[in-house]
Motif scaffolding. Sequence first.
Motif, PDB file in Angstrom:
ATOM      1  N   UNK A 157       0.882  -1.336  -0.060  1.00 25.65           N
ATOM      2  CA  UNK A 157      -0.075  -0.028  -0.042  1.00 25.65           C
ATOM      3  C   UNK A 157       1.075   1.324  -0.140  1.00 25.65           C
ATOM      4  N   UNK A 158       0.359   2.434  -0.693  1.00 22.44           N
ATOM      5  CA  UNK A 158       1.098   3.627  -0.810  1.00 22.44           C
ATOM      6  C   UNK A 158       1.383   4.255   0.685  1.00 22.44           C
ATOM      7  N   UNK A 159       2.219   5.028   0.858  1.00 21.64           N
ATOM      8  CA  UNK A 159       2.557   5.462   2.077  1.00 21.64           C
ATOM      9  C   UNK A 159       1.157   6.355   2.643  1.00 21.64           C
ATOM     10  N   UNK A 160       1.099   6.504   3.898  1.00 20.13           N
ATOM     11  CA  UNK A 160      -0.055   7.264   4.573  1.00 20.13           C
ATOM     12  C   UNK A 160      -0.025   8.617   4.634  1.00 20.13           C
ATOM     13  N   UNK A 161      -0.975   9.280   4.980  1.00 26.56           N
ATOM     14  CA  UNK A 161      -0.979  10.710   5.071  1.00 26.56           C
ATOM     15  C   UNK A 161      -1.884  11.204   6.390  1.00 26.56           C
ATOM     16  N   UNK A 212      -4.201   7.596   1.063  1.00 23.16           N
ATOM     17  CA  UNK A 212      -2.744   7.416   0.900  1.00 23.16           C
ATOM     18  C   UNK A 212      -2.090   8.483  -0.157  1.00 23.16           C
ATOM     19  N   UNK A 213      -0.627   8.420  -0.028  1.00 23.31           N
ATOM     20  CA  UNK A 213      -0.025   9.400  -0.925  1.00 23.31           C
ATOM     21  C   UNK A 213       0.403   8.340  -2.157  1.00 23.31           C
ATOM     22  N   UNK A 259      -0.802   5.388  -8.534  1.00 24.02           N
ATOM     23  CA  UNK A 259      -1.154   4.161  -8.235  1.00 24.02           C
ATOM     24  C   UNK A 259      -0.930   4.256  -6.680  1.00 24.02           C
ATOM     25  N   UNK A 260      -2.104   3.450  -5.833  1.00 30.38           N
ATOM     26  CA  UNK A 260      -2.029   3.465  -4.367  1.00 30.38           C
ATOM     27  C   UNK A 260      -1.820   1.898  -3.684  1.00 30.38           C
ATOM     28  N   UNK A 261      -1.933   1.031  -4.691  1.00 32.10           N
ATOM     29  CA  UNK A 261      -1.735  -0.374  -4.175  1.00 32.10           C
ATOM     30  C   UNK A 261      -1.175  -1.277  -5.273  1.00 32.10           C
ATOM     31  N   UNK A 262      -0.212  -2.079  -5.125  1.00 30.66           N
ATOM     32  CA  UNK A 262       0.440  -2.933  -5.760  1.00 30.66           C
ATOM     33  C   UNK A 262       0.251  -4.478  -5.253  1.00 30.66           C
ATOM     34  N   UNK A 263      -0.353  -5.174  -5.856  1.00 32.74           N
ATOM     35  CA  UNK A 263      -0.736  -6.751  -5.647  1.00 32.74           C
ATOM     36  C   UNK A 263       0.424  -7.694  -5.994  1.00 32.74           C
TER      37      UNK A 263
END
Length: 811
Positions: free
Chosen positions: A47-51, A61-62, A189-193
């Motif tokens: 998951x992308x970094x949080x804010x 997320x960022x 993109x906010x998630x990479x599976x």
Amino acid sequence: MLRIRRMAGALVAVVVGIALVLLALMLLLAGRPIVPDRLAAAAVVVQAPGSRSPAEAFPPTVPWSAAKTDDLSRRLGAVLGVEAVVPDRSFYVQALVDGRPAAVEGQRQDSYEGHGWSSVRLGGLSLVSGAQPRRPGEVVVDRALGFRPGSSVTLLTATGPVPYTVTGLVDAPGYLVADAVAAELAPGVRAIGLVLGPGADPGAVAAAARDVVGDDGRVLSGDERGALEPRDDARARWVGMQALTGVATLAGFVTVFVVASTFAFSVAQRRRELGLLRAIGATPRQVRRMVYGEALLVGGVGAVLGSIVGAAGAPIVGRALVEAGLEPTTYEVRYELLPFVAVLVLGPVVAVLGAWSAARRAARVRPLEALREAVVERRRMGRLRWVAGGLLTTLGIALAVGTATAEDAQDGATFALYAAMALITGMVALAPAAVRPIVGLWRLPLRQGGGAIGLLVREGASTAARRTASTAAPVLLTVAFAVLVAGMVRTTTEAYAAGRAADVDAGQVLVPDRTPGLSDAAVAAVPGAAMLPTTVFAPENGSGTTPRAWSALGVDTTAFIRTDRGARVVAGSLEELNETDTAVVAESVRREVGDSYPVVFADGERVTLRVVAVVADRSVRADLLLARETVRRHDPSALTSTIYLPGGGDAAVSAPPGAGARVIDVATWAAEADSSEDRLVWLFTLMLIGVSAGYGALAVANTLLMAAQGRAADLRVMRLAGATRRQVAGYVAAESALVVLIGAVLGGVVAFGALVSIRAGLSQQVGAAVELVVPWSVIGGVVGLCLLLALLAGVLPTRRMLRERAIRMPS
């Protein structure tokens, strides 16, 4: 047998209270986030970094930029055990059916989201017919829309309607396009599976992925992937959690309250019995232990029965919450051990707490009470009761003041609920002192039409003020909470609707129709008027900590200045805002004119902006103002929320056909602006009213049943004195009505005081006078219900006792 009857009211109170608490606990535990079906096949997700955002309970997320996504995907693909790396790209899209956007049931987010075809590998979607999209202009859609492979469909995107060809169908909501098209339509993109190969260990892959990602993201596996659920689902869960927490808190408070009043009433009825025990040598400690023992028995049995009732009702209530929109469709109730253990312990504890005051009062009964026939209370209210009542009332007033000065609506509602609890408890403690003045309100009609019966009712209530107050306590609770909660919600709804209408200088409003926002095609009729919202990310105060999510609006500078949007410029000039690298910031952003301000946009690109002006906080509806072209370039999926239009005449604007928009007047817009949220709040309100009013009404019936059973001897004396059965029944009915009057007056005082403080707080928040909405229908309904139950609980047992053939003097 008599003791069992006397404890029946307390037992019912504990059963209902424990059932509600168990039900709330089970529903709360079931509200934990679960892994979305769309990502279930990815054993590990990055998951992308949080804010962070003070105004948002679920900050976004960022996002990663395209270059960053490619780099992370390449490095993650080298991790041992990873079979495929799939970036999940999401964008807004909606099919037009019969010239209108397809209806979205419950505004489900996945019903208007598009993804790249490769996202199918992450789970949740299966191709049921046709083929995958390979070129621009091809799409796979949900078969429920009614299209067939090879047919044409018009898709509404953020920029407007676009023709597509359906190449296949899937078995769930969503739209799938070629990956290259998704890369153009989606922001960052906010998630990479990560799809793992056969036999790969998810834990080991997750650990290796963390080494690869470092601070550039968060690696999730197992149940942790629940953090990836859609934000709409997360908000629905949060609303449901607030409702259930309120129900559990209220149920616990009401249970203790009702048990306390039931035991207090029981002790008042048993003064002769307790005096007899004292006369034959029972010590005060033994009397207290007896009362505590009864409470433990009631609490234990009530906890077991309440657990059965709560466990049976939890799945039913869970389904109702989903249908009402208080929980997402993925919500599922499960049976776990912890809630059952908690309520089995809670039952006896609640019963003992409720019986504490009654046990102390029972221990003070003197042996002489065994010889007294009269129910006249010899002892006035004790000093401790005066002090406790005064302190609780003072605390309630202080919390009410906190409600009036709260800047946040949620804080104000919380203060109001706690203020009501404190005021109710304090009012119950001081209620015996208020019985005589309230009885005086009924003095005239009782004297004129009641005769001897009226005199008995008035004098009986006055001379047994404690007993009367204990009987009226459930009515007080029921009326206070029902009126407070209903009045608070209605006053708040009207206040914000009025505030929204007063804040808009327009005659009409262009709003979305079956869409989450307005596309560029929808706003084409009013060029320059549409403001395009987006979110940017930047460190707060120049620090290197977790970036803050800032709200931004893309505006047409010329139109924005010409229409005088109310922006109060503190420094700089709005005219210097252009479509390249400039920004206008609010004072809270704490930047000066000429500063360089690096931000991350929705596409993950980092851009350094130059501050050209500073405006006063709240003079614009965002933290930053940007050029509209800049926002559209970096956020291809952004939608306009509303557009304010001049009203009527030749200036009237029509919504473009097929653009998912409609034109309404300002009053309608103000009422509908938060209609979905208002609906959830009203459902929450009904839940609280149901708990307080239903529970309180049940307590009213129980208390008056106990009172009727304890008055058998008095009623027989009235019959021997010459009263007819109708007169005795009339006496009981009048006494029950008087009890309801006392409880309703005291409950109304509590509720009205809290509502006045809420109105003051809302006036401060919206900056305008707020009208207090008194829920007369709720007042009439609740008081009528209490009166009906009181009459039934008082008159029916009386008629049964009067039909008994044995008439004897009390012994």
